[in-house]
Write a protein that holds these residues in place. Structure first.
Motif, short mmCIF file in Angstrom:
data_model
loop_
_atom_site.label_atom_id
_atom_site.label_comp_id
_atom_site.label_asym_id
_atom_site.label_seq_id
_atom_site.Cartn_x
_atom_site.Cartn_y
_atom_site.Cartn_z
N HIS A 99 0.80 -1.13 0.05
CA HIS A 99 0.12 0.05 -0.12
C HIS A 99 0.74 1.27 -0.08
O HIS A 99 2.24 1.20 0.12
N GLY A 100 0.11 2.54 -0.06
CA GLY A 100 0.98 3.59 -0.01
C GLY A 100 0.68 4.10 1.47
O GLY A 100 0.06 3.42 2.24
N ALA A 101 0.76 5.38 1.68
CA ALA A 101 0.26 6.19 3.02
C ALA A 101 -0.02 7.49 2.76
O ALA A 101 0.14 8.14 1.93
N VAL A 102 -0.73 7.86 3.98
CA VAL A 102 -1.11 9.61 3.88
C VAL A 102 -0.47 9.93 5.28
O VAL A 102 -0.54 9.11 6.51
N ALA A 103 -0.12 11.42 5.38
CA ALA A 103 0.47 11.74 6.59
C ALA A 103 -0.11 13.03 6.75
O ALA A 103 -0.59 13.81 5.92
N ALA A 104 -0.28 13.44 8.28
CA ALA A 104 -0.79 14.83 8.74
C ALA A 104 0.55 15.63 9.14
O ALA A 104 1.49 15.11 9.88
N TYR A 105 0.73 16.75 8.61
CA TYR A 105 1.78 17.63 9.01
C TYR A 105 1.10 18.89 9.80
O TYR A 105 0.31 19.47 9.21
#
Length: 399
Positions: A99-105
């Motif tokens: 899978h891919g990924a998502v991140a919060a900054y």
């Protein structure tokens, strides 16, 4: 049309930045407040996400700084309050998986620096589009490689929870050749299975639409705002406007009654009437994004709608132009003008918060070009100011 050679074989970690919600109200910018722009890129030319200072008066970008150095941080969306940047890492091997990924900054208000809050599994391979619900309490993600759309709860601090729901597109692949494309077109890609390209809600947040380029479908969903679960609407999907069209991105008209959608392989725009009670679309009209007489291959890409809802702008890749389509709140469309991007393969377009400038992310020529928007007729004029960025994919502008 994706860049799989950039995606496979990359290590885990991630993320970078995305576009403002289609119908979210932009905050008024003041001359005394610092403003920043973030540009997501593809490896290897792009090293990650770059932060720029943004001049709200002139539209100029300056002080390029690498803000986050993770693989293929190409897709993003900004929280409604401008304090959090959500970024998708367009990979297929997150944490050694598929899978891919998502991140919060978190965005530092004084200098625009990014601090990672957390990151999660995107629930599919190659996350290519991120959007937020009108309340900002859920993040929607389209995973292109695997054809999965997913929903992620977002808390008040901007932290992402694990997915509350994911849906796998399935069905027969679309036609291999786009029936409505220009004569001589070889714009043929990825009609080999499901490839989710965009996911976003309607203005109310009750309904969700997602496009699948590989299956030539626009999926229609109901969103349970409490549970964060997508439920199939009736009908669950509609077919693309023509065989092999490859539906890509869409925008709602400000009146909330009409949707405009760009088809990547056919290079056509299609307008749809939106039924706000049922949450369904009905096809109205289609129009080429290319000038009359054009022959050959082109892949239509990003679209933006002017703030007054009168002019739609489309990025044409290979033709390397920005098409201006005049539109109405009833879904009528008229081809108006074309402007050379001064670069190669414009992937997305970004409209400045005041609507006075449009930026083209020229992926293959490694630059960003800027155009002033006429307040009288919407026509574009090139601002002679190139910005060097390796393989730019998307830009968002934040206070």
């Amino acid at each position: 049309m994706r860049n799989w050679f950039l995606i496979s074989g990359l290590t885990s970690a991630i993320l970078a930045v995305s576009a403002m919600p289609l119908y979210a109200a932009e905050k008024t910018m003041t001359s005394t407040t610092p403003h920043f722009a973030y540009v997501g890129t593809y490896n290897p030319n792009g090293e990650g996400v770059y932060r720029f200072k943004f001049d709200s008066k002139t539209g100029a970008l300056s002080d390029k700084t690498l803000a986050s150095q993770l693989p293929n941080q190409a897709q993003m969306v900004l929280s409604h309050d401008g304090k959090t940047l959500f970024i998708g890492s367009e990979i297929d091997n997150y944490n050694g998986g598929k899978h891919g990924a998502v991140a919060a900054y978190r965005i530092a208000p004084e200098d625009g620096n990014l601090t990672l809050i957390n990151q999660v599994d995107s629930q599919g391979a190659g996350p290519v589009y991120l959007s937020l619900t009108p309340k900002g309490d859920h993040l929607l993600v389209a995973n292109y490689i695997s054809g999965v759309v997913a929903v992620f709860p977002v808390d008040a601090s901007g932290k992402l929870s694990e997915a509350s729901n994911s849906q796998q597109d399935s069905g027969p692949a679309g036609a291999g050749k786009p029936a409505a494309a220009a004569e001589g077109s070889f714009a043929i890609s990825d009609h080999n299975g499901p490839h989710a390209h965009m996911v976003a809600t309607d203005p109310s947040g009750k309904f969700v639409f997602s496009t699948d380029l590989g299956l030539d479908r626009i999926y229609q969903w109901k969103l349970n705002s409490e549970s964060g679960v997508l439920e199939a609407n009736d009908p669950p999907f509609i077919k693309a406007s023509s065989e092999g069209a490859g539906p890509r991105h869409f925008v709602f008209h400000p009146n909330g009654k009409v949707v405009f959608l760009i088809n990547e392989e056919a290079s056509t725009l299609t307008s749809y009437r939106f039924d706000a009670a049922k949450g369904t679309l009905t096809e109205l009209h289609s129009l080429s994004s290319l000038p009359a007489g054009f022959k050959g291959s082109n892949f239509a890409a990003g679209i933006v709608l002017s703030k007054d809802g009168k002019h739609l702008y489309v990025a044409n890749r290979l033709h390397n132009s920005i098409a201006q389509i005049n539109v109405t709140g009833e879904g009528a469309m008229t081809w108006s003008d074309e402007t050379w991007t001064r670069g190669d393969y414009p992937r997305t377009l970004t409209l400045s918060p005041d609507g006075k400038y449009i930026y083209a992310m020229n992926q293959r020529s490694d630059n960003i070009t800027r155009f002033k928007v006429s307040g009288e007729n919407g026509k574009l004029s090139f601002v002679d100011d190139y910005v060097a960025v390796g393989s730019p994919s998307q830009m968002v502008i934040a206070p």
